[in-house]
Design a protein around this motif. Structure first.
Motif, mmCIF file in Angstrom:
data_model
loop_
_atom_site.group_PDB
_atom_site.id
_atom_site.type_symbol
_atom_site.label_atom_id
_atom_site.label_comp_id
_atom_site.label_asym_id
_atom_site.label_seq_id
_atom_site.Cartn_x
_atom_site.Cartn_y
_atom_site.Cartn_z
ATOM 1 N N UNK A 99 30.213 46.387 35.778
ATOM 2 C CA UNK A 99 30.336 47.197 34.569
ATOM 3 C C UNK A 99 29.209 48.222 34.541
ATOM 4 N N UNK A 101 27.053 48.538 32.255
ATOM 5 C CA UNK A 101 25.840 47.823 31.819
ATOM 6 C C UNK A 101 25.161 47.128 32.992
ATOM 7 N N UNK A 232 42.085 49.991 31.285
ATOM 8 C CA UNK A 232 41.143 49.357 30.348
ATOM 9 C C UNK A 232 40.121 48.469 31.064
ATOM 10 N N UNK A 233 38.862 48.782 30.855
ATOM 11 C CA UNK A 233 37.801 47.983 31.464
ATOM 12 C C UNK A 233 37.737 48.089 32.975
ATOM 13 N N UNK A 281 32.414 39.213 43.899
ATOM 14 C CA UNK A 281 33.805 39.579 44.153
ATOM 15 C C UNK A 281 34.371 40.388 42.980
ATOM 16 N N UNK A 282 35.013 41.477 43.299
ATOM 17 C CA UNK A 282 35.461 42.411 42.259
ATOM 18 C C UNK A 282 36.909 42.165 41.822
ATOM 19 N N UNK A 283 37.247 42.562 40.594
ATOM 20 C CA UNK A 283 38.610 42.383 40.065
ATOM 21 C C UNK A 283 39.585 43.349 40.727
ATOM 22 N N UNK A 284 40.297 42.830 41.704
ATOM 23 C CA UNK A 284 41.111 43.680 42.572
ATOM 24 C C UNK A 284 42.259 44.341 41.825
ATOM 25 N N UNK A 286 42.472 45.290 38.691
ATOM 26 C CA UNK A 286 41.940 46.421 37.933
ATOM 27 C C UNK A 286 41.507 47.545 38.870
ATOM 28 N N UNK B 51 50.562 40.761 33.200
ATOM 29 C CA UNK B 51 50.020 41.989 33.780
ATOM 30 C C UNK B 51 50.919 43.183 33.448
ATOM 31 N N UNK B 72 42.378 42.481 23.050
ATOM 32 C CA UNK B 72 41.594 42.624 24.288
ATOM 33 C C UNK B 72 40.138 42.190 24.096
ATOM 34 N N UNK B 73 39.578 42.580 22.949
ATOM 35 C CA UNK B 73 38.139 42.354 22.799
ATOM 36 C C UNK B 73 37.779 40.866 22.751
ATOM 37 N N UNK B 98 32.676 39.102 34.024
ATOM 38 C CA UNK B 98 31.801 39.392 35.160
ATOM 39 C C UNK B 98 32.184 38.547 36.371
ATOM 40 N N UNK B 99 31.246 38.352 37.282
ATOM 41 C CA UNK B 99 31.522 37.588 38.495
ATOM 42 C C UNK B 99 30.709 36.297 38.477
ATOM 43 N N UNK B 233 39.962 38.289 42.682
ATOM 44 C CA UNK B 233 38.758 38.776 42.018
ATOM 45 C C UNK B 233 38.815 38.675 40.504
ATOM 46 N N UNK B 234 39.660 37.822 39.958
ATOM 47 C CA UNK B 234 39.744 37.666 38.494
ATOM 48 C C UNK B 234 38.363 37.325 37.935
ATOM 49 N N UNK B 280 28.974 43.728 29.614
ATOM 50 C CA UNK B 280 29.695 44.991 29.445
ATOM 51 C C UNK B 280 31.201 44.794 29.318
ATOM 52 N N UNK B 281 31.905 45.896 29.255
ATOM 53 C CA UNK B 281 33.360 45.930 29.077
ATOM 54 C C UNK B 281 34.067 45.290 30.278
ATOM 55 N N UNK B 282 34.986 44.400 29.984
ATOM 56 C CA UNK B 282 35.606 43.619 31.052
ATOM 57 C C UNK B 282 36.905 44.236 31.572
ATOM 58 N N UNK B 283 37.273 43.922 32.816
ATOM 59 C CA UNK B 283 38.505 44.460 33.417
ATOM 60 C C UNK B 283 39.736 43.793 32.803
ATOM 61 N N UNK B 284 40.338 44.490 31.855
ATOM 62 C CA UNK B 284 41.398 43.897 31.039
ATOM 63 C C UNK B 284 42.639 43.559 31.862
ATOM 64 N N UNK B 285 43.012 44.412 32.799
ATOM 65 C CA UNK B 285 44.228 44.120 33.567
ATOM 66 C C UNK B 285 44.053 42.823 34.343
ATOM 67 N N UNK B 286 42.929 42.682 35.023
ATOM 68 C CA UNK B 286 42.679 41.444 35.750
ATOM 69 C C UNK B 286 42.607 40.254 34.792
ATOM 70 N N UNK B 289 46.128 39.001 33.784
ATOM 71 C CA UNK B 289 46.786 38.148 34.781
ATOM 72 C C UNK B 289 46.249 36.721 34.655
#
Lengths: 415, 415
Positions: A99, A101, A232-233, A281-284, A286, B51, B72-73, B98-99, B233-234, B280-286, B289
């Motif tokens: 992110x 941040x 989003x995100x 590991x990253x959110x693939x 997204x 998704x 989402x939040x 995050x990870x 990577x979720x 921080x802001x999270x990957x919403x699409x991941x 899922x």
């Protein structure tokens, strides 16, 4: 101020717009004028298609093999290079992930380590707040380090930059007012004092041409879910100038930043180059939506984007001031083009209620406390006619006083 | 050792399996026996549907409003509670985001701050490496702190736990051998020495019943893309026992961890409870899922899951030893059920080549250097017949020596 255009002049502007074909690449809801792409960019057909491929083929069918066959593992650096073209960074200096941040945290630590003996971080009190919160977090782990703020400790950021300052963390475009800083001038001032510059590009990446390399920036961070339309995100990005790479250390030293992540060694050894800013590991899924969004950006001429952005914001300012000025709106964004991002803010004593009334009528901007109406202009999918129509709705809401109806004062938990 | 089952006995096991209906909830490729759900879990119809909704309705149509209207939040804490049921955590103690690496960083800092005057972190040399790399990163920012490793500084982790130790970071199930630690016993030993325990659940969450609250764990981290089937990577998760909440400080203090994130205050004020682990802001699409994947988990009886997991691994061990033992495979995973996760590892001098030959034949496990064949057993979508068929292929590959063909020795960049 030239005469205000009429509707036929507006239609002529759209007809002559060299970027107008991009609008069809996006999925925009019916009946909505979306002026909030500076908060969450619109979905594109390309992003949705990439997401489908990632989910239904690569994950569902190819499973673990996709780390190799679909290039998942290298996506952060490959997408980083594509963002690089938009923000003036040569290859190998940007990596996508985590992110904004978290990336600010890494960049601040890296900068402090590059300036031993200096212990002050300078930032702006008007910064997007997470920058300040993260700087506080960094200070908490480094005894002797302190944070000084423009607007609190001195009126102008330049007044804070002295020989004690290790790093200046500054927003390229202010999230609230839309004011654009001169990156080259301020970076030179920072360097003249022996400090390093971290630029937060959240509100400039994809909004206007950014020239990180040319300005001599040391580090930069940015998000991809605003003007870049990554979803989003969507994962953020971090830039580090190549001259610093060999000396970068940052404490979020996870396995994706290791020189040999799959050797499963016990001790950490930082990867070469920008990869050492990676962590886990990253959110693939997204990230794949972001890849689709960047496919569109590959075709965009950034100078044409800037010209349209300024034309849209010029038009919006002129129309609002002419038609709505009598109803208590006052411009918060600078009129000077050189200091303007791609958003326009107006103050109004009842900004919250007015924005709720706009949203009900399908004009989506956003509210920022205590009294800001904020409108973002995204040249890839915003037309001159959108601007015209949005101002007509705003004028109607203000003239009719409909915003005074009690339902518009009900605040949701998140705005 | 009882007599080996024959195919009709295998079919009877599947017919009597109380979890067998779950298999239809997943999208599994034709012609593949997938024994790598411990690395990347399979896609489910529910995850793909969530998704789609997130991308095509919430992002594309509802845009910025979805932060409120689609929840989402709040997803990170709501999904955290649903993971809580699977890992024995009462509500309000887990947040998703995050990870794993980033969450380890937060948890280590939080634990060190809770034990002032103690300056040693204990971990395992056989840990999944990112845990160690991140611990090194934490040590780098806290002068006087040091890292001691089981297997390097002492043969057993218990021998390292003394009054200098602030925190022990330990893997619940070893990523390579599949060995399961007794969480309650080790946590008590750690607490008796006045230290805190951080459990890495990457290879146990969704693989077996975990009892964080009952074991008295202080912190835990885990990933959601392995047994939990959240997608590549979720986002990861972090647990903190409620008794620590008021005193938790962690330096990744981004705006999502603020008490009032949308008040846009200049100074940081930590949110109440587990939210202060957000950044921080999270990957919403991941994350969406993952939500779909957790819809399935809501229906799973964890004791039934454990029973099937042990039956699958028992069967696999028995069949491989009986049919393949003569070809140089030797069990690396313990035979004792109480110390076994849901994966089985065998050593072979040419494990890389053998695994490549297996994958070519549609049996997907993975290789871990230097000589481990690793197979994961996911009770929701792995059948007894899968085990039977996988062993038949392994036997054929070993007996024929096909793995000696040169093509199987070509290593990809990432395995």
């Amino acid at each position: 101020m030239p005469a205000l255009p009429d509707l036929s002049a507006i239609e002529a502007l759209d007809a002559a717009d060299p970027l107008r074909a991009f609008r069809e690449r996006f999925v925009l809801p019916e009946g909505v004028i979306y002026l909030d792409g500076n908060s969450l960019g619109a979905a594109s057909h390309a992003a949705l298609a990439e997401l489908d491929t990632a989910a239904r083929q690569e994950w569902s069918q190819d499973l673990i093999r996709s780390w190799n066959t679909a290039g998942w593992f290298d996506m952060p650096v490959k997408l980083g290079d594509r963002i690089g073209r938009l923000v003036g960074a040569a290859e190998g200096q940007i990596v996508v992930g985590d992110t904004t941040s978290v990336n600010i945290y890494k960049a601040l630590h890296a900068a402090l380590a590059l300036r031993p003996g200096r212990n002050v971080i300078v930032a702006e009190s008007g910064s997007f707040p997470t920058d300040l919160y993260v700087a506080e977090g960094v200070v908490s782990t480094r005894p002797g380090t302190s944070l000084k703020l423009e607007g609190v400790d001195a009126p102008a950021i330049e007044d804070l930059i002295d020989e004690t300052v290790a790093v200046v963390l500054v927003n390229h475009v202010n999230f609230k007012s839309g004011t654009l800083r001169d990156m080259a001038v301020l970076t030179k001032r920072i360097h003249d004092a022996g400090a390093l510059a971290i630029w937060d590009l959240c509100h400039s990446a994809g909004a206007l041409p950014v020239e990180l390399d040319a300005a001599g920036a040391d580090f930069a961070v940015g998000c991809t879910y605003k003007y870049l339309n990554g979803g989003p995100g969507a994962p953020a990005f971090v830039y580090a100038a190549r001259r610093h790479h060999d000396n970068i250390v940052q404490p979020l030293s996870g396995w994706w930043g290791h020189a040999r992540p799959f050797a499963m060694e016990t001790g950490f050894a930082a990867a070469e180059g920008i990869r050492r800013f990676q962590c886990g590991t990253q959110p693939i899924l997204s990230m794949r939506a972001l890849k689709g969004a960047l496919d569109i950006w590959d075709e965009v001429d950034m100078q044409a984007l800037r010209e349209k952005s300024l034309a849209l914001t010029d038009l919006f300012i002129a129309l609002v001031e002419a038609r709505c000025g009598q109803y208590g709106v006052s411009l918060e964004t600078t009129c000077a083009r050189a200091s303007r991002g791609s958003q326009v803010s107006f103050a109004h004593d009842h900004a919250y209620e007015v924005m709720q009334a706009l949203i009900e009528r399908g004009v989506i901007g956003d509210f920022r406390a205590p009294s800001t109406l904020r409108f973002g202009f995204t040249p890839l999918y915003t037309s001159y006619r959108d601007v015209w129509d949005a101002v007509a709705v705003l004028e109607d809401i203000l003239a009719s006083g409909v915003w005074k109806e009690p339902r518009f004062a009900v605040r949701a938990a998140v705005t």
